[in-house]
Design a protein around this motif. Structure first.
Motif, PDB file in Angstrom:
ATOM      1  N   ILE A 126       0.811  -1.222   0.000  1.00 19.44           N
ATOM      2  CA  ILE A 126       0.000   0.000   0.000  1.00 19.44           C
ATOM      3  C   ILE A 126       0.849   1.279   0.000  1.00 19.44           C
ATOM      4  O   ILE A 126       2.042   1.264   0.317  1.00 19.44           O
ATOM      5  CB  ILE A 126      -0.946   0.025   1.224  1.00 19.44           C
ATOM      6  N   VAL A 127       0.180   2.360  -0.367  1.00 15.91           N
ATOM      7  CA  VAL A 127       0.674   3.717  -0.159  1.00 15.91           C
ATOM      8  C   VAL A 127      -0.115   4.292   1.011  1.00 15.91           C
ATOM      9  O   VAL A 127      -1.346   4.200   1.040  1.00 15.91           O
ATOM     10  CB  VAL A 127       0.451   4.597  -1.403  1.00 15.91           C
ATOM     11  N   ALA A 128       0.579   4.854   1.981  1.00 11.73           N
ATOM     12  CA  ALA A 128      -0.078   5.493   3.114  1.00 11.73           C
ATOM     13  C   ALA A 128       0.073   7.012   2.983  1.00 11.73           C
ATOM     14  O   ALA A 128       1.164   7.503   2.696  1.00 11.73           O
ATOM     15  CB  ALA A 128       0.537   5.024   4.428  1.00 11.73           C
ATOM     16  N   GLY A 129      -1.029   7.740   3.163  1.00 11.22           N
ATOM     17  CA  GLY A 129      -0.972   9.190   3.028  1.00 11.22           C
ATOM     18  C   GLY A 129      -2.018   9.871   3.888  1.00 11.22           C
ATOM     19  O   GLY A 129      -2.965   9.244   4.367  1.00 11.22           O
ATOM     20  N   TRP A 130      -1.869  11.168   4.058  1.00 13.23           N
ATOM     21  CA  TRP A 130      -2.773  11.909   4.954  1.00 13.23           C
ATOM     22  C   TRP A 130      -4.126  12.217   4.327  1.00 13.23           C
ATOM     23  O   TRP A 130      -5.091  12.514   5.031  1.00 13.23           O
ATOM     24  CB  TRP A 130      -2.114  13.213   5.390  1.00 13.23           C
ATOM     25  N   ILE A 131      -4.230  12.141   3.002  1.00 11.81           N
ATOM     26  CA  ILE A 131      -5.490  12.470   2.332  1.00 11.81           C
ATOM     27  C   ILE A 131      -6.459  11.295   2.483  1.00 11.81           C
ATOM     28  O   ILE A 131      -6.142  10.160   2.116  1.00 11.81           O
ATOM     29  CB  ILE A 131      -5.259  12.771   0.843  1.00 11.81           C
ATOM     30  N   LYS A 132      -7.641  11.573   3.000  1.00 11.15           N
ATOM     31  CA  LYS A 132      -8.605  10.515   3.254  1.00 11.15           C
ATOM     32  C   LYS A 132      -9.199   9.969   1.952  1.00 11.15           C
ATOM     33  O   LYS A 132      -9.401  10.709   0.993  1.00 11.15           O
ATOM     34  CB  LYS A 132      -9.733  11.024   4.152  1.00 11.15           C
ATOM     35  N   THR A 133      -9.506   8.672   1.951  1.00  9.30           N
ATOM     36  CA  THR A 133     -10.128   8.044   0.782  1.00  9.30           C
ATOM     37  C   THR A 133     -11.648   8.034   0.871  1.00  9.30           C
ATOM     38  O   THR A 133     -12.321   7.658  -0.078  1.00  9.30           O
ATOM     39  CB  THR A 133      -9.627   6.592   0.616  1.00  9.30           C
ATOM     40  N   ASN A 134     -12.180   8.420   2.033  1.00 12.38           N
ATOM     41  CA  ASN A 134     -13.630   8.559   2.184  1.00 12.38           C
ATOM     42  C   ASN A 134     -13.900   9.612   3.261  1.00 12.38           C
ATOM     43  O   ASN A 134     -12.963  10.229   3.778  1.00 12.38           O
ATOM     44  CB  ASN A 134     -14.294   7.224   2.527  1.00 12.38           C
ATOM     45  N   ASN A 135     -15.155   9.821   3.585  1.00  8.01           N
ATOM     46  CA  ASN A 135     -15.512  10.894   4.524  1.00  8.01           C
ATOM     47  C   ASN A 135     -15.579  10.455   5.984  1.00  8.01           C
ATOM     48  O   ASN A 135     -16.003  11.233   6.846  1.00  8.01           O
ATOM     49  CB  ASN A 135     -16.854  11.504   4.119  1.00  8.01           C
ATOM     50  N   LYS A 136     -15.151   9.240   6.264  1.00  9.46           N
ATOM     51  CA  LYS A 136     -15.182   8.775   7.645  1.00  9.46           C
ATOM     52  C   LYS A 136     -14.155   9.539   8.496  1.00  9.46           C
ATOM     53  O   LYS A 136     -13.043   9.793   8.046  1.00  9.46           O
ATOM     54  CB  LYS A 136     -14.881   7.277   7.712  1.00  9.46           C
ATOM     55  N   ASN A 137     -14.557   9.873   9.690  1.00  9.20           N
ATOM     56  CA  ASN A 137     -13.662  10.545  10.630  1.00  9.20           C
ATOM     57  C   ASN A 137     -13.309   9.588  11.764  1.00  9.20           C
ATOM     58  O   ASN A 137     -14.181   9.141  12.506  1.00  9.20           O
ATOM     59  CB  ASN A 137     -14.317  11.806  11.194  1.00  9.20           C
ATOM     60  N   TYR A 138     -12.040   9.263  11.852  1.00 11.49           N
ATOM     61  CA  TYR A 138     -11.566   8.394  12.921  1.00 11.49           C
ATOM     62  C   TYR A 138     -10.783   9.224  13.938  1.00 11.49           C
ATOM     63  O   TYR A 138     -10.035  10.131  13.561  1.00 11.49           O
ATOM     64  CB  TYR A 138     -10.657   7.299  12.374  1.00 11.49           C
ATOM     65  N   ASN A 139     -10.950   8.892  15.200  1.00 12.23           N
ATOM     66  CA  ASN A 139     -10.232   9.595  16.252  1.00 12.23           C
ATOM     67  C   ASN A 139      -8.813   9.061  16.386  1.00 12.23           C
ATOM     68  O   ASN A 139      -8.506   7.948  15.953  1.00 12.23           O
ATOM     69  CB  ASN A 139     -10.953   9.437  17.594  1.00 12.23           C
ATOM     70  N   GLY A 140      -7.973   9.869  16.988  1.00 12.81           N
ATOM     71  CA  GLY A 140      -6.648   9.390  17.319  1.00 12.81           C
ATOM     72  C   GLY A 140      -6.728   8.354  18.436  1.00 12.81           C
ATOM     73  O   GLY A 140      -7.809   8.069  18.970  1.00 12.81           O
ATOM     74  N   PHE A 141      -5.599   7.786  18.792  1.00 15.02           N
ATOM     75  CA  PHE A 141      -5.566   6.762  19.837  1.00 15.02           C
ATOM     76  C   PHE A 141      -4.237   6.890  20.564  1.00 15.02           C
ATOM     77  O   PHE A 141      -3.447   7.802  20.294  1.00 15.02           O
ATOM     78  CB  PHE A 141      -5.749   5.364  19.226  1.00 15.02           C
ATOM     79  N   GLN A 142      -3.996   6.005  21.491  1.00 15.22           N
ATOM     80  CA  GLN A 142      -2.781   6.097  22.297  1.00 15.22           C
ATOM     81  C   GLN A 142      -2.027   4.780  22.318  1.00 15.22           C
ATOM     82  O   GLN A 142      -2.613   3.702  22.257  1.00 15.22           O
ATOM     83  CB  GLN A 142      -3.132   6.514  23.729  1.00 15.22           C
ATOM     84  N   LEU A 143      -0.711   4.921  22.376  1.00 17.79           N
ATOM     85  CA  LEU A 143       0.173   3.776  22.558  1.00 17.79           C
ATOM     86  C   LEU A 143       0.922   3.959  23.870  1.00 17.79           C
ATOM     87  O   LEU A 143       0.891   5.041  24.463  1.00 17.79           O
ATOM     88  CB  LEU A 143       1.168   3.688  21.388  1.00 17.79           C
TER      89      LEU A 143
END
Length: 353
Positions: free
Chosen positions: A92-109
């Protein structure tokens, strides 16, 4: 593909501890949340936006300490709940531009000593990254992993402005200010359209040479006194379009002053300092000049990444000149320093597995 053990997926990444300080730390892997995938990162890179975040120039950072990175190539090694369009083994290519309109929250490690580290929907400065599915796109056939990292940010932004917003004709004149990876990708895209006048402006001679190689027909060294006389002499009424990617309010203002009345358009996707403002002459606006901010070249990754890649291949455009400096994760601070000093166009971080 063999089943991965916990040791196989130990996360080691660069953490922004505070302004201008990246540290390398091991992190505990947690159970994937809905919509998440675990990606084995092959290559990632540092862009101007990430540099500004490291330097604290994007406003108050309320998430410190946190992970960074939003442009990478890799392979999916684990799938989280609800993920249906990808499978283990997909490159895959990973990038900051979303591929759909879903909004996901951040998380913690958590670090090994239980320190909390924040992470957004995509981070890539690590050997393994937990990324939400709407920030990844399947790798186009024959696109090499090293070059693919540029398709997460630089290519869709720079080439996207040309493909989706300018849509130039052969007889147009297009000025590109700032020859970082975004500006270079814009020039490469303009050359695919056979634009007659592609003007590149920068202070860096190496970058001007790269621009010339990838299709710029006129190069102007901005470090020379009265450098703009060359542009004004050639285009006394201004240029049709300007792509500004130097990241300064002054260069945005200069680009706006360089376009034509009535029909001239300026597009900028750069990130000036949060505290700075753009100053424009009101009568330039009255006379019909237009200015637009560009959000990732208005790209739709699933549609545009294959389209741009195929267009580049048909026109024998290679972006290898942007990939000359490769660093290891442990040397990421050296990469940041070299990038800040203008020694390289795009620092590439190779993850060793």
């Amino acid at each position: 593909m063999k089943k991965l053990s916990k040791k196989d997926t130990d996360i080691e990444g660069a953490i922004l501890l505070n302004k201008n300080k990246l540290i390398i730390s091991k992190l505990k892997f947690h159970k994937l949340l809905k919509g998440q995938v675990l990606v084995k990162i092959y290559y990632t890179s540092i862009c101007a936006s990430q540099l500004m975040e490291i330097e604290g120039k994007r406003g108050k950072d309320t998430f410190l300490p946190h992970m960074l990175g939003h442009e990478a190539s890799g392979m999916i090694v684990k799938i989280g709940p609800g993920v249906k369009k990808f499978k283990v083994g997909d490159k895959i290519v990973a990038g900051w531009i979303k591929t759909n309109n879903k909004n996901y929250n951040g998380f913690q490690l958590k670090t090994q000593n239980e320190k909390t580290i924040n992470a957004g929907p995509i981070t890539t400065f690590s050997n393994f990254s937990i990324i939400y599915e709407n920030r990844i796109t399947k790798l186009p056939k024959n696109l090499q992993m090293k070059e693919a990292t540029l398709y997460g940010c630089a290519v869709p932004t720079g080439a996207g402005i040309v493909f989706n917003q300018i849509k130039p004709k052969k007889n147009h004149s297009v000025l590109v200010i700032g020859l970082g990876a975004v500006g270079i990708c814009a020039i490469a895209a303009l050359s695919c359209f056979k634009v007659k006048n592609i003007i590149a402006i920068d202070k860096n001679l190496k970058r001007l040479k790269v621009a010339k190689k990838l299709g710029a027909t006129i190069v102007i060294n901005a470090s020379h006194n009265n450098f703009d006389l060359k542009l004004k002499k050639r285009f006394p009424d201004g240029v049709d379009f300007c792509v500004e990617s130097a990241g300064k309010t002054e260069t945005i203002e200069y680009g706006f002053s360089s376009i034509k009345d009535k029909t001239g358009k300026l597009f900028f996707a750069s990130h000036p300092d949060e505290k700075k403002v753009i100053r424009l002459k009101p009568h330039d606006l009255i006379r019909g000049r237009q200015i637009y901010g560009s959000w990732g070249g208005m790209c739709k990754p699933k549609r545009d990444i294959p389209k741009i890649y195929n267009m580049f291949m048909r026109n024998k455009i290679k972006l290898t000149s942007l990939l000359s400096n490769v660093y290891s994760l442990k040397n990421i601070n050296k990469a940041v320093s070299d990038f800040k000093k203008g020694k390289i166009i795009r620092p590439i971080i190779k993850m060793i597995h």
